[in-house]
Write an enzyme that holds these catalytic residues in place. Structure first.
Site, short mmCIF file in Angstrom:
data_model
loop_
_atom_site.label_atom_id
_atom_site.label_comp_id
_atom_site.label_asym_id
_atom_site.label_seq_id
_atom_site.Cartn_x
_atom_site.Cartn_y
_atom_site.Cartn_z
N HIS A 463 0.72 -1.24 -0.03
CA HIS A 463 0.07 -0.05 0.05
C HIS A 463 0.97 1.23 0.08
O HIS A 463 0.51 2.18 -0.54
CB HIS A 463 -0.99 -0.11 1.32
CG HIS A 463 -1.96 -0.98 1.06
ND1 HIS A 463 -2.74 -1.44 2.04
CD2 HIS A 463 -2.75 -1.75 -0.16
CE1 HIS A 463 -3.54 -2.31 1.63
NE2 HIS A 463 -3.83 -2.28 0.19
N GLU A 705 -25.02 20.08 -0.05
CA GLU A 705 -24.38 18.70 0.25
C GLU A 705 -25.48 18.07 1.13
O GLU A 705 -25.27 17.25 1.81
CB GLU A 705 -23.15 18.88 0.79
CG GLU A 705 -23.04 19.88 2.02
CD GLU A 705 -21.52 20.02 2.23
OE1 GLU A 705 -20.76 19.30 2.33
OE2 GLU A 705 -21.24 21.11 3.16
N ASP A 729 -20.72 14.39 0.64
CA ASP A 729 -21.70 14.25 1.63
C ASP A 729 -23.21 14.29 1.09
O ASP A 729 -23.88 13.60 1.96
CB ASP A 729 -21.51 15.68 2.54
CG ASP A 729 -20.42 15.54 3.42
OD1 ASP A 729 -20.23 14.57 3.89
OD2 ASP A 729 -19.88 16.43 4.04
N CYS A 776 -18.13 19.91 -6.84
CA CYS A 776 -16.63 19.80 -6.31
C CYS A 776 -16.34 18.53 -5.59
O CYS A 776 -15.58 18.28 -4.86
CB CYS A 776 -16.25 20.91 -5.41
SG CYS A 776 -17.31 21.16 -3.95
#
Length: 845
Positions: A463, A705, A729, A776
């Site tokens: 990783h 959001e 969100d 965004c």
């Protein structure tokens, strides 16, 4: 026939053992040795190349068993596997059996025609006969497995093939375990393809060690009152490819480098390692000893073991440390997601599950309550035992996961011992030299300062390597330990594509490496050629493409990737990982620095958005049952008005000569927005009275959001200059799932038709009011989503900088009419999976 390889520090021992073993079977078994090193003064040791050659000399499809004596023999064997193809590595088995007895037992079993599993089993049981003769009872190693489920008529079982490209890697394994944990039934799983035994489905470590790959078949059994529901959920999860769809892996177009034309002499004094992340770097070395990892134990931090009279107290200490570690990892997950991407951040989903793994907790409980061992020593023992299981696993991918175990182990042990977290603070660009880096270390590196990574341990599939590659940092792993003895400041040249490292390279090598770096830059320039042009569709529709950033360095990267400005400046980086709030001057300096980098380009500055997944201890945020539904974003700022005003003053001052916009997060009501705007006006008046200039006409917008903001979007649009849709969100609120919770995170998919309808509704409301609408969220960085965003009529999109070139390229391949048709079709689907399947039928990325 199965081949046998013997790896020893002593050449004489290895040769003698080969002679003994060969005589036992009259030379019938392919047998090779790798013993000692080519050094007349210090002949004891192991050589990776010798091990590699030995494996190749006896390799066959029947498999190769590798036996090692100790220490570096194991490390050399692990590293040797990196030089083999993936198909070959699948046939190689590193075995922990005793060297002498194991070798004799293995060759006898191989000569008798045994398969690799039978040969390995005989090697592992080689001491049993000797122990029996001596009257010694050899008990198997301590194991913390679930009590076997009785085979009753109530046990249900399903068989299913894993189809997603990478099998059960970090995120799918985490989702599998999280789903299993939701049910009361006892659930077990085994890898039929690998012929493994059943393991607990609620243990991230046991599931990971099954080594499940693409097209492997699983058997999943469940016993209990909700067994049917559990199996149905797991089957749906697997059949849905763990929410990964079948999106192709994006590979940038590059000009092939003809290395014959770039004569870097590998005959010159150089060190050879394993290539882990592409790229060339030349810079002074910097030894990174903050958190060195040794492959078989926790780093630097150690705890003396002692007997405790009060195990309840020790258990509570463990719980506190695990909870604190969980908060730290959650913050890191959020930061990684926003700065690098969700795929890389998913690595830390598995870290979170490690903390709640029932196998780990049972082992800890045994140490604390049965053996009365102190908390830190108990944790240390469990982590070392588990990391040993990973590093000796037959699967090379899983062997590299030991670094993740040690990463989490180190974090919790630091909290138990009360040791402060150390950070790398480079004052100049450098190449890091270390034993190894943890994924956590790597995710937080400053790419403007860290130009390369050289380690003696590690793996090309780790990783750490994946994150380094995503950050664009060249990396070479598996280097000789000599590199650790370099003094800081010594110049290093490195090639992440070949694995060569030059210490104090001469002028010719530097010239050649510079030429190679220049050639690489040319290839990248080709990739980004269109990224610095406007994103215009085939029928003339232009879309602005901006960047999401979290600092001055990010702004520079965004511009290099073709950003036409900044659509989201996350200001949380100024507040997190510190003990006091940033001052007005400190914030102003940062905002001013970013606007100077951007010159005349616009920058949207989001006000402080803490809470939920972004805790800041000095702000005294309360513990909340549902932090994402709690005191966060604008709600927090409206309660901490003075803190809010300090930030607004800094933002307004930075707007004096640049195009700066203010954006409020987490707006859910008209009242919140009006109150926030009123505070802005108060700050403006204070600045006027102080004779401080700012943009009197600064634009103010909001993040859309939460669902309530969508439903009252027409009213909100009358109050602001722009909308910016935060799909991260918005997705979790619409789908009622915490996106940081592996048990339900896969539901928070922005391509779900329910989320897409909310996005379209917001765009239509904004345009009806005559304001611009941006997006965004992470959805913008998903290449297959491009036609939907274009088709919905968004004015601009703000992306992670690395995603900008391919997004612009996709736009230039689409027409607006085509995009609108695709977007309309997406809204007709009934799931995110169906949307992805539909989008995959088009070729525009």
């Amino acid at each position: 026939m199965v081949g046998i390889v013997i790896v020893s520090h002593s050449k004489q021992l290895a040769e003698g053992l080969r002679e003994l073993a060969a005589q036992m079977v009259h030379g019938q078994v392919p047998l090779a040795v790798a013993g000692g090193v080519d050094d007349t003064e210090n002949p004891l040791g192991t050589d990776v190349i010798q091990v590699h050659q030995a494996i190749e000399s006896v390799y066959s499809d029947a498999g190769v068993l590798v036996l090692m004596d100790m220490g570096s023999a194991l490390m050399s064997a692990e590293m040797a596997l990196e030089f083999l193809t993936e198909a070959q590595r699948q046939k190689i088995h590193l075995c922990e059996a005793p060297l002498v007895e194991g070798a004799i037992a293995a060759v006898v079993a191989a000569a008798a025609g045994g398969n690799i599993e039978q040969v390995m089993a005989e090697a592992r049981g080689a001491l049993m006969a000797k122990a029996s003769q001596l009257g010694i009872n050899l008990s198997p190693p301590t194991s913390y497995e679930q009590t076997p489920i009785p085979e009753t008529q109530q046990t249900k079982e399903i068989y299913i093939t894993v189809s997603n490209r990478m099998g059960l890697h970090a995120r799918p394994a985490a989702q599998f375990v999280a789903t299993s944990s939701r049910f009361q039934a006892q659930i077990k799983v085994r890898n039929i393809t690998k012929k493994t035994e059943y393991v607990r489905a609620d243990s991230i470590n046991q599931v990971a060690m099954l080594g499940v790959r693409h097209n492997h078949e699983l058997a999943i059994s469940a016993s209990g009152i909700d067994a049917d529901e559990a199996l149905t959920a797991l089957q749906a999860l697997v059949e849905d490819n763990f929410g990964e769809g079948d999106t192709p892996i994006y590979i940038p177009e590059e000009i092939p480098l003809d290395r014959q034309e770039i004569p870097v002499s590998i005959a010159a004094p150089s060190l050879k390692g394993i290539p882990a992340s592409s790229g060339v770097a030349i810079a002074p070395s910097h030894r990174y000893a903050v958190a060195p990892i040794v492959r078989h134990q926790l780093p630097t931090l150690k705890s003396p073991q002692y007997y405790v009279e009060n195990p309840e107290h020790e258990w509570q200490c463990l719980q506190d440390a695990l909870n604190s570690a969980s908060q730290e990892i959650t913050t890191l997950l959020s930061q990684t997601s926003t700065q690098i991407g969700d795929t890389e951040a998913a690595i830390f989903d598995a870290h979170l599950l490690f903390l709640s793994d029932p196998i780990i907790l049972e082992a800890l409980r045994h140490y604390v309550f049965i053996e009365h061992v102190n908390a830190a020593s108990a944790w240390q023992a469990v982590v070392e035992e588990l990391s040993n299981q990973y590093r000796t696993h037959y699967d090379s991918y899983l062997r590299s996961r030991a670094a993740d175990v040690l990463d989490v182990g180190q974090r919790v042990l630091r909290l138990l011992l009360g040791t402060a977290a150390a950070h790398l603070n480079l004052t100049h660009p450098a190449i890091l030299v270390a034993i190894d880096l943890t994924p956590s270390d790597t995710a937080q590196l400053d790419t403007s300062k860290v130009l390369g990574i050289c380690t003696t341990a590690g793996s090309s599939t780790s990783h750490t390597a994946i994150i380094a590659s995503s950050l664009g940092i060249p990396a070479v792993v598996g280097l000789p330990e000599d590199i650790l003895r370099l003094n800081d400041g010594m110049v290093i040249g490195m090639d992440g594509d070949t694995g060569h490292v030059w210490v104090e390279p001469n002028a010719d090598i530097i010239t050649a490496l510079e030429a190679q770096r220049q050639a690489w830059q040319i290839s990248q320039q080709k990739v980004r050629r269109n990224a610095h042009r406007s994103a215009i569709t085939t029928d003339g529709k232009r879309m602005m493409v901006l960047g999401n950033i979290g600092g001055v360095t990010d702004a520079q990267v965004a511009l290099s990737m073709g950003a036409e400005g900044v659509g989201l400046l996350r200001t949380e980086f100024l507040y997190l990982d510190r003990t006091t709030a940033p001052s007005e001057e400190e914030q102003f300096a940062v905002y001013e620095g970013i606007t100077q980098v951007l010159e005349s380009r616009p920058v949207v500055i989001r006000t402080l958005d803490v809470g939920g997944d972004k805790p800041a201890p000095y702000l005294n945020l309360p513990q909340e049952n549902n932090p994402f539904l709690g005191w966060r974003g604008i709600r927090f700022c409206l309660d901490r008005v003075e803190l809010f005003k300090i930030q607004l003053r800094a933002i307004l001052r930075a707007s004096a000569s640049r195009t700066v916009k203010i954006m409020f997060p987490m707006i859910s009501t008209i009242g919140e927005l009006q109150t926030a705007k009123a505070i802005v006006e108060e700050v403006k008046e204070e600045l006027r009275q102080g004779g401080i200039f700012f943009d009197e006409n600064i634009k103010v917008g909001i993040m859309v959001e939460v669902p309530s903001a969508v439903t009252i979007a027409e009213q909100l649009a009358a109050e602001v200059d722009f909308f910016s849709i935060g799909t991260n969100d918005l997705s979790q609120y619409i789908m009622a799932c915490d996106r940081t919770n592996p048990q339900v995170a896969r539901l928070a998919d922005a391509l779900h038709p329910a989320v897409l309808r909310m996005i379209l509704q917001t765009v239509e409301a904004g345009h009806k009011a005559g304001i611009s609408v941006s997006l965004c969220g992470e959805l913008g960085s998903d290449p297959i989503a491009t036609p939907i965003l274009l088709g919905f009529g968004l004015d601009d999109v703000s992306l992670n900088p690395q995603a900008i070139p391919r997004f612009k390229k996709s736009i230039t391949r689409l027409s607006l009419i085509e995009a609108e048709a695709i977007a309309s079709e997406a809204l007709k689907q009934d799931s995110a999976t169906k949307v992805r399947e539909m989008l995959m039928t088009f070729n525009y990325w």
